[in-house]
Design a protein around this motif. Structure first.
Motif, PDB file in Angstrom:
ATOM      1  N   ARG A 186      45.332  51.168  40.201  1.00 41.18           N
ATOM      2  CA  ARG A 186      45.128  51.365  41.640  1.00 41.18           C
ATOM      3  C   ARG A 186      46.279  50.798  42.471  1.00 41.18           C
ATOM      4  NH1 ARG A 186      39.329  50.046  44.124  1.00 41.18           N
ATOM      5  NH2 ARG A 186      38.937  51.836  42.774  1.00 41.18           N
ATOM      6  N   TYR A 187      46.742  49.595  42.136  1.00 45.02           N
ATOM      7  CA  TYR A 187      47.696  48.904  43.006  1.00 45.02           C
ATOM      8  C   TYR A 187      49.131  48.919  42.482  1.00 45.02           C
ATOM      9  CZ  TYR A 187      43.447  47.236  45.185  1.00 45.02           C
ATOM     10  OH  TYR A 187      42.233  47.179  45.817  1.00 45.02           O
ATOM     11  N   GLY A 188      49.341  49.427  41.270  1.00 45.91           N
ATOM     12  CA  GLY A 188      50.699  49.498  40.737  1.00 45.91           C
ATOM     13  C   GLY A 188      50.873  48.580  39.542  1.00 45.91           C
ATOM     14  N   ARG A 189      51.318  49.158  38.413  1.00 45.33           N
ATOM     15  CA  ARG A 189      51.462  48.379  37.182  1.00 45.33           C
ATOM     16  C   ARG A 189      52.589  47.350  37.283  1.00 45.33           C
ATOM     17  NH1 ARG A 189      47.884  49.706  32.766  1.00 45.33           N
ATOM     18  NH2 ARG A 189      46.880  51.647  33.309  1.00 45.33           N
ATOM     19  N   LEU A 190      53.730  47.753  37.845  1.00 46.56           N
ATOM     20  CA  LEU A 190      54.852  46.817  37.934  1.00 46.56           C
ATOM     21  C   LEU A 190      54.525  45.661  38.866  1.00 46.56           C
ATOM     22  CD1 LEU A 190      57.692  45.994  37.203  1.00 46.56           C
ATOM     23  CD2 LEU A 190      58.547  47.508  39.003  1.00 46.56           C
ATOM     24  N   LYS A 191      53.861  45.960  39.973  1.00 56.11           N
ATOM     25  CA  LYS A 191      53.474  44.899  40.905  1.00 56.11           C
ATOM     26  C   LYS A 191      52.550  43.895  40.211  1.00 56.11           C
ATOM     27  CE  LYS A 191      52.482  46.242  45.005  1.00 56.11           C
ATOM     28  NZ  LYS A 191      51.765  46.861  46.154  1.00 56.11           N
ATOM     29  N   LEU A 192      51.580  44.401  39.470  1.00 55.67           N
ATOM     30  CA  LEU A 192      50.664  43.519  38.751  1.00 55.67           C
ATOM     31  C   LEU A 192      51.395  42.750  37.656  1.00 55.67           C
ATOM     32  CD1 LEU A 192      47.690  42.649  38.504  1.00 55.67           C
ATOM     33  CD2 LEU A 192      47.381  44.489  36.843  1.00 55.67           C
ATOM     34  N   LEU A 193      52.330  43.414  36.982  1.00 58.12           N
ATOM     35  CA  LEU A 193      53.102  42.773  35.927  1.00 58.12           C
ATOM     36  C   LEU A 193      53.932  41.617  36.478  1.00 58.12           C
ATOM     37  CD1 LEU A 193      53.906  42.830  32.947  1.00 58.12           C
ATOM     38  CD2 LEU A 193      55.597  44.580  33.494  1.00 58.12           C
ATOM     39  N   MET A 194      54.563  41.826  37.615  1.00 56.98           N
ATOM     40  CA  MET A 194      55.353  40.768  38.252  1.00 56.98           C
ATOM     41  C   MET A 194      54.459  39.598  38.678  1.00 56.98           C
ATOM     42  SD  MET A 194      58.655  41.727  38.544  1.00 56.98           S
ATOM     43  CE  MET A 194      59.276  40.937  40.017  1.00 56.98           C
ATOM     44  N   THR A 195      53.332  39.919  39.299  1.00 55.59           N
ATOM     45  CA  THR A 195      52.419  38.867  39.755  1.00 55.59           C
ATOM     46  C   THR A 195      51.862  38.085  38.578  1.00 55.59           C
ATOM     47  OG1 THR A 195      51.796  40.214  41.664  1.00 55.59           O
ATOM     48  CG2 THR A 195      50.330  38.401  41.077  1.00 55.59           C
ATOM     49  N   GLY A 196      51.428  38.797  37.536  1.00 58.56           N
ATOM     50  CA  GLY A 196      50.868  38.138  36.369  1.00 58.56           C
ATOM     51  C   GLY A 196      51.877  37.247  35.673  1.00 58.56           C
ATOM     52  N   THR A 197      53.121  37.694  35.582  1.00 59.34           N
ATOM     53  CA  THR A 197      54.152  36.884  34.939  1.00 59.34           C
ATOM     54  C   THR A 197      54.416  35.604  35.719  1.00 59.34           C
ATOM     55  OG1 THR A 197      55.198  38.880  34.050  1.00 59.34           O
ATOM     56  CG2 THR A 197      56.521  36.883  34.084  1.00 59.34           C
ATOM     57  N   ALA A 198      54.463  35.711  37.061  1.00 56.43           N
ATOM     58  CA  ALA A 198      54.678  34.523  37.886  1.00 56.43           C
ATOM     59  C   ALA A 198      53.533  33.517  37.716  1.00 56.43           C
ATOM     60  CB  ALA A 198      54.812  34.930  39.352  1.00 56.43           C
ATOM     61  N   VAL A 199      52.292  34.009  37.730  1.00 55.37           N
ATOM     62  CA  VAL A 199      51.141  33.121  37.540  1.00 55.37           C
ATOM     63  C   VAL A 199      51.166  32.509  36.142  1.00 55.37           C
ATOM     64  CG1 VAL A 199      48.619  33.024  37.431  1.00 55.37           C
ATOM     65  CG2 VAL A 199      49.735  34.355  39.218  1.00 55.37           C
ATOM     66  N   PHE A 200      51.565  33.289  35.147  1.00 54.50           N
ATOM     67  CA  PHE A 200      51.660  32.786  33.775  1.00 54.50           C
ATOM     68  C   PHE A 200      52.640  31.615  33.714  1.00 54.50           C
ATOM     69  CE2 PHE A 200      52.770  32.780  29.298  1.00 54.50           C
ATOM     70  CZ  PHE A 200      51.572  33.091  28.672  1.00 54.50           C
ATOM     71  N   GLY A 201      53.762  31.743  34.422  1.00 59.48           N
ATOM     72  CA  GLY A 201      54.736  30.663  34.428  1.00 59.48           C
ATOM     73  C   GLY A 201      54.206  29.406  35.084  1.00 59.48           C
ATOM     74  N   VAL A 202      53.537  29.560  36.232  1.00 60.16           N
ATOM     75  CA  VAL A 202      52.973  28.409  36.931  1.00 60.16           C
ATOM     76  C   VAL A 202      51.915  27.721  36.067  1.00 60.16           C
ATOM     77  CG1 VAL A 202      51.578  27.708  38.920  1.00 60.16           C
ATOM     78  CG2 VAL A 202      53.472  29.326  39.220  1.00 60.16           C
ATOM     79  N   ALA A 203      51.042  28.518  35.446  1.00 62.69           N
ATOM     80  CA  ALA A 203      50.000  27.945  34.598  1.00 62.69           C
ATOM     81  C   ALA A 203      50.596  27.258  33.379  1.00 62.69           C
ATOM     82  CB  ALA A 203      49.027  29.040  34.167  1.00 62.69           C
ATOM     83  N   SER A 204      51.680  27.797  32.829  1.00 57.24           N
ATOM     84  CA  SER A 204      52.343  27.172  31.675  1.00 57.24           C
ATOM     85  C   SER A 204      52.885  25.792  32.052  1.00 57.24           C
ATOM     86  CB  SER A 204      53.478  28.062  31.177  1.00 57.24           C
ATOM     87  OG  SER A 204      52.991  29.295  30.706  1.00 57.24           O
ATOM     88  N   ALA A 205      53.506  25.706  33.229  1.00 55.67           N
ATOM     89  CA  ALA A 205      54.009  24.410  33.685  1.00 55.67           C
ATOM     90  C   ALA A 205      52.860  23.428  33.885  1.00 55.67           C
ATOM     91  CB  ALA A 205      54.800  24.588  34.982  1.00 55.67           C
ATOM     92  N   GLY A 206      51.758  23.892  34.469  1.00 63.51           N
ATOM     93  CA  GLY A 206      50.601  23.018  34.648  1.00 63.51           C
ATOM     94  C   GLY A 206      50.039  22.535  33.326  1.00 63.51           C
ATOM     95  N   ALA A 207      49.959  23.431  32.334  1.00 65.03           N
ATOM     96  CA  ALA A 207      49.448  23.045  31.026  1.00 65.03           C
ATOM     97  C   ALA A 207      50.353  22.021  30.355  1.00 65.03           C
ATOM     98  CB  ALA A 207      49.307  24.279  30.135  1.00 65.03           C
ATOM     99  N   ALA A 208      51.664  22.178  30.514  1.00 61.35           N
ATOM    100  CA  ALA A 208      52.610  21.276  29.864  1.00 61.35           C
ATOM    101  C   ALA A 208      52.442  19.839  30.339  1.00 61.35           C
ATOM    102  CB  ALA A 208      54.044  21.754  30.118  1.00 61.35           C
TER     103      ALA A 208
END
Length: 521
Positions: A93-115
């Motif tokens: 519905r909202y765009g695969r690339l847009k979701l991919l970019m958003t998900g990757t950014a959140v993945f990075g933030v969560a990885s730093a938090g987990a570390a």
């Protein structure tokens, strides 16, 4: 959703949905785009298994309880598996690339938090957030990949590379974690995600383009909530009962989870566009394919997690040595993923699936001769033989599932196949890991809930340490024996159920790239 009408050369219909296609100007750019996409894909795969050798270090640093340790491991997989289909629809519905970019950014933030998590509760929370982000990456990554390659043959080759890379990420995750922990603290297994995330966010807008899929379906929010809540409530009950014994709270929670999952299943049968189309399971070939996606991942994750503890805490290997011991099995698994498509073309899907289950069963049973005093040779042999079966499973499940259903339902079939992989990976820790914990609690010295917690107690007599290690090995043997028997039974069922002349999934990648996505690990 509004339909986007384009000239016939710029659109195609898959699973009842019309997909906008924007061809790229050059083939080199497409292959560079593939390399960029593989970055987050590898991260999602590796983070499903990178903690298997790291848990003794995590336990030493954060002192989680038995059930917290299991949640640290498998909340990630449950979050990914529970939300894959929902995020696939959101991307439509909202765009695969847009979701991919958003998900990757959140993945990075969560990885730093987990570390840098100061305690087990926050580590569980950040791992859950990583799982939510990971669920956005997989369906979107393959859809964007399909946009890069408009030629069917090149697209099939690219998707094969995608699948092999994902499987390799799962296989080498424990090895990478072991290598990092030989020189750094436990949080380094999450910090390695950040350079890949940053590189993707810089290059993706340049090399990739947006893709949207239009159709009549919509996201049923209640179904998403029911599936996630049902899974988590049921798993919580199993973990709590294994770690602390049967009590009123886990029993009530388990009943609530089962009722919720039943409500979810009934709702899917009434919806015009269900989150999971259970009617597909009327086909035996599809059912075998989906179970083949779930059960080998269940066995693999449990064996890798328990095996990591066995090598380090029972046999006393350093984390780097444990990683090297796991390397042959990881190599065999990865190579098998690469060669399986050619093998299937020669021997057929039926023979490949049968080989898968009997290899996994044989490999798991090779762990039974291990003991508290030795067994490295048996462990290596186990991972090598079982690795053949795991590699076959990772490579053929989605194509087999898609080929078994009508073309208009290929998207649903591919999504169910992928979900079975992710849920299987988490269930291995939740079910078989909890079973091993229960055996340890019943047979061990009753000083702590896990072997690592017990070994941290100061002043233990050698006999007590020996008893604790023996109890853990008994739990390991029980878990792999049950998994081995289940794989043997599924192999026999496959032998009986599947027709000898099983048609090859000739256009599976074409079918699956619109509404769902092809297999990975």
């Amino acid at each position: 959703m509004a339909r986007v009408w384009l000239p016939s050369s710029r659109r195609r219909t898959v699973g009842g949905m019309t997909e906008q296609r924007v061809p790229h100007s050059s083939e080199p750019r497409a292959w560079l785009g593939l390399l960029v996409i593989l970055g987050p894909v590898l991260l999602v795969a590796m983070d499903g298994s990178v903690l298997f050798l790291a848990m003794p270090k995590v336990t030493e640093a954060l002192s989680p309880t038995a059930d917290q340790a299991l949640w640290i491991l498998d909340i990630y997989g449950f979050a990914v598996g529970s939300l894959l289909i929902a995020f696939g629809n959101i991307g439509d519905r909202y765009g695969r690339l847009k979701l991919l970019m958003t998900g990757t950014a959140v993945f990075g933030v969560a990885s730093a938090g987990a570390a840098f998590a100061p305690g087990p509760e926050l580590l569980v929370a950040f791992r859950a957030l990583m799982g939510v982000a990971g669920a956005t990456l997989l369906p979107s990554a393959l859809a964007v990949l399909s946009e890069l390659f408009t030629d069917p043959r090149r697209r099939a080759k690219a998707i094969g590379i995608f699948a092999a890379a994902f499987a390799a990420g799962f296989a080498v995750g424990p090895v990478v974690g072991g290598q990092l922990l030989s020189g750094f603290w436990w949080g380094s297994v999450f910090l390695i995600n950040l350079p890949v995330v940053l590189l993707f966010l810089l290059l993706a807008p340049v090399l990739l383009r947006e893709v949207r899929t239009t159709g009549t379906g919509r996201i049923d929010v209640l179904s998403v909530l029911l599936s996630a809540a049902g899974i988590l409530l049921t798993v919580y009950a199993i973990k709590h009962a294994a770690a602390e014994g049967v009590a009123a709270t886990p029993v009530a929670t388990g009943i609530a989870g089962i009722v919720t999952l039943g409500w979810f299943a009934r709702r899917q049968l009434r919806l015009e566009h269900p989150l999971i189309d259970f009617r597909l399971f009327r086909d035996r070939v599809f059912t075998i394919a989906v179970v083949t996606g779930l059960l080998p991942l269940t066995a693999w994750s449990a064996a890798a997690y328990l095996g990591g503890i066995y090598l380090q805490s029972v046999l006393g290997l350093a984390v780097l040595d444990a990683a090297l011991v796991a390397l042959p099995g990881a190599a065999v698994l990865t190579v098998t993923c690469v060669v399986t498509p050619a093998l299937v073309a020669r021997i057929g899907t039926r023979a490949a699936l049968i080989t898968c289950h009997f290899c996994v069963a044989a490999g798991l049973l090779l762990l039974l001769p291990t003991s508290g005093s030795g067994g490295i040779g048996w462990y290596i042999a186990s991972t090598v033989i079982a690795g053949i079966g795991y590699g076959v499973s990772f490579s053929v499940v989605a194509d087999t599932a898609v080929a078994a259903v009508p073309a208009e339902r290929a998207g649903s079939a591919a999504a169910i196949a992928e979900t079975s992989n992710e849920i299987g990976n988490a269930l291995g820790i939740a079910l078989l890991g909890s079973l091993a914990t229960l055996i340890f609690r019943l047979q061990g010295p009753d000083l702590a809930g896990t072997l690592n917690e017990t070994l941290q107690i100061q002043g233990l007599a050698p006999a007590v340490i020996g008893d604790a290690k023996t109890a853990f090995v008994l739990g390991l043997h029980t878990a792999v024996l049950i998994a081995g028997i289940l794989h043997g039974a599924l192999g026999a069922l496959t032998l009986r159920w599947l027709p000898r002349t099983q048609p090859m999934p000739q256009d599976a990648n074409e079918k699956s790239s619109g509404g769902g996505f092809s297999r990975t690990g």
